[in-house]
Write a protein that holds these residues in place. Structure first.
Motif, PDB file in Angstrom:
ATOM      1  N   VAL A  67      11.691  43.574 -35.590  1.00  0.00           N
ATOM      2  CA  VAL A  67      10.788  42.429 -35.601  1.00  0.00           C
ATOM      3  C   VAL A  67      10.963  41.601 -36.865  1.00  0.00           C
ATOM      4  O   VAL A  67      11.362  42.104 -37.909  1.00  0.00           O
ATOM      5  CB  VAL A  67       9.309  42.870 -35.468  1.00  0.00           C
ATOM      6  N   THR A  68      10.688  40.334 -36.719  1.00  0.00           N
ATOM      7  CA  THR A  68      10.548  39.439 -37.867  1.00  0.00           C
ATOM      8  C   THR A  68       9.102  38.978 -37.850  1.00  0.00           C
ATOM      9  O   THR A  68       8.464  38.943 -36.796  1.00  0.00           O
ATOM     10  CB  THR A  68      11.493  38.227 -37.775  1.00  0.00           C
ATOM     11  N   ALA A  69       8.584  38.638 -38.985  1.00  0.00           N
ATOM     12  CA  ALA A  69       7.164  38.309 -39.054  1.00  0.00           C
ATOM     13  C   ALA A  69       6.932  37.079 -39.910  1.00  0.00           C
ATOM     14  O   ALA A  69       7.623  36.854 -40.905  1.00  0.00           O
ATOM     15  CB  ALA A  69       6.383  39.492 -39.622  1.00  0.00           C
ATOM     16  N   ASN A  70       5.940  36.329 -39.510  1.00  0.00           N
ATOM     17  CA  ASN A  70       5.419  35.230 -40.297  1.00  0.00           C
ATOM     18  C   ASN A  70       3.993  35.639 -40.644  1.00  0.00           C
ATOM     19  O   ASN A  70       3.089  35.498 -39.832  1.00  0.00           O
ATOM     20  CB  ASN A  70       5.449  33.932 -39.481  1.00  0.00           C
ATOM     21  N   ILE A  71       3.818  36.186 -41.825  1.00  0.00           N
ATOM     22  CA  ILE A  71       2.518  36.708 -42.236  1.00  0.00           C
ATOM     23  C   ILE A  71       1.846  35.688 -43.137  1.00  0.00           C
ATOM     24  O   ILE A  71       2.406  35.289 -44.156  1.00  0.00           O
ATOM     25  CB  ILE A  71       2.682  38.065 -42.961  1.00  0.00           C
ATOM     26  N   ASN A  72       0.655  35.269 -42.737  1.00  0.00           N
ATOM     27  CA  ASN A  72      -0.072  34.267 -43.493  1.00  0.00           C
ATOM     28  C   ASN A  72      -1.560  34.490 -43.282  1.00  0.00           C
ATOM     29  O   ASN A  72      -1.984  34.801 -42.176  1.00  0.00           O
ATOM     30  CB  ASN A  72       0.344  32.861 -43.036  1.00  0.00           C
ATOM     31  N   GLU A  73      -2.343  34.323 -44.309  1.00  0.00           N
ATOM     32  CA  GLU A  73      -3.781  34.569 -44.216  1.00  0.00           C
ATOM     33  C   GLU A  73      -4.559  33.435 -43.554  1.00  0.00           C
ATOM     34  O   GLU A  73      -5.688  33.628 -43.127  1.00  0.00           O
ATOM     35  CB  GLU A  73      -4.364  34.831 -45.604  1.00  0.00           C
TER      36      GLU A  73
END
Length: 128
Positions: A67-73
């Motif tokens: 998986v690749t992720a775009n982690i943002n709050e």
């Protein structure tokens, strides 16, 4: 017939994978889990560092799934939506990738008739 079965096998594989390695072990951290084919949106209850560790844990499994992720709050893009937090509420708006060329399918193209006729309907659905 084999090619027609491939998407069903892939979907079944991902379904088992997500139950064993995502949904069951991370029940406490996952607020919402949505999947469309191979695109997944997870609303995560926890820190950014814990979310990054989750991605590392999934990618360290002996599985072909990576998986690749775009982690943002506060903001994330998922399919054609941009989802964000505003005034402590989750809101969304339409999103187009920067590489989107907004090309239009010419009605005289060689595509099947039902595909061409469905385009206006699906575009109006997208707006609503």
């Amino acid at each position: 017939m084999g090619a027609a079965m491939a998407p069903m096998y892939a979907n079944a594989y991902i379904h088992i994978f997500e139950k064993q390695h995502i949904l069951h072990p991370y029940t406490e951290q996952i607020v919402q889990y949505v999947r469309f084919i191979d695109d997944i949106l997870i609303l995560w209850k926890g820190s950014v560092m814990e979310a990054e560790q989750f991605v590392q844990d999934i990618n360290s499994l002996s599985s072909p799934i990576k998986v690749t992720a775009n982690i943002n709050e506060t903001i994330v893009q998922y399919l054609d939506l941009e989802i964000f937090i505003k005034d402590d509420k989750i809101e969304y708006q339409l999103y187009s990738k920067p590489t989107d060329r907004n090309t239009i399918l010419h009605f005289m193209s060689a595509h099947q008739e039902h595909s061409k006729k469905s385009l206006p309907y699906t575009q109006f659905l997208r707006v609503f």
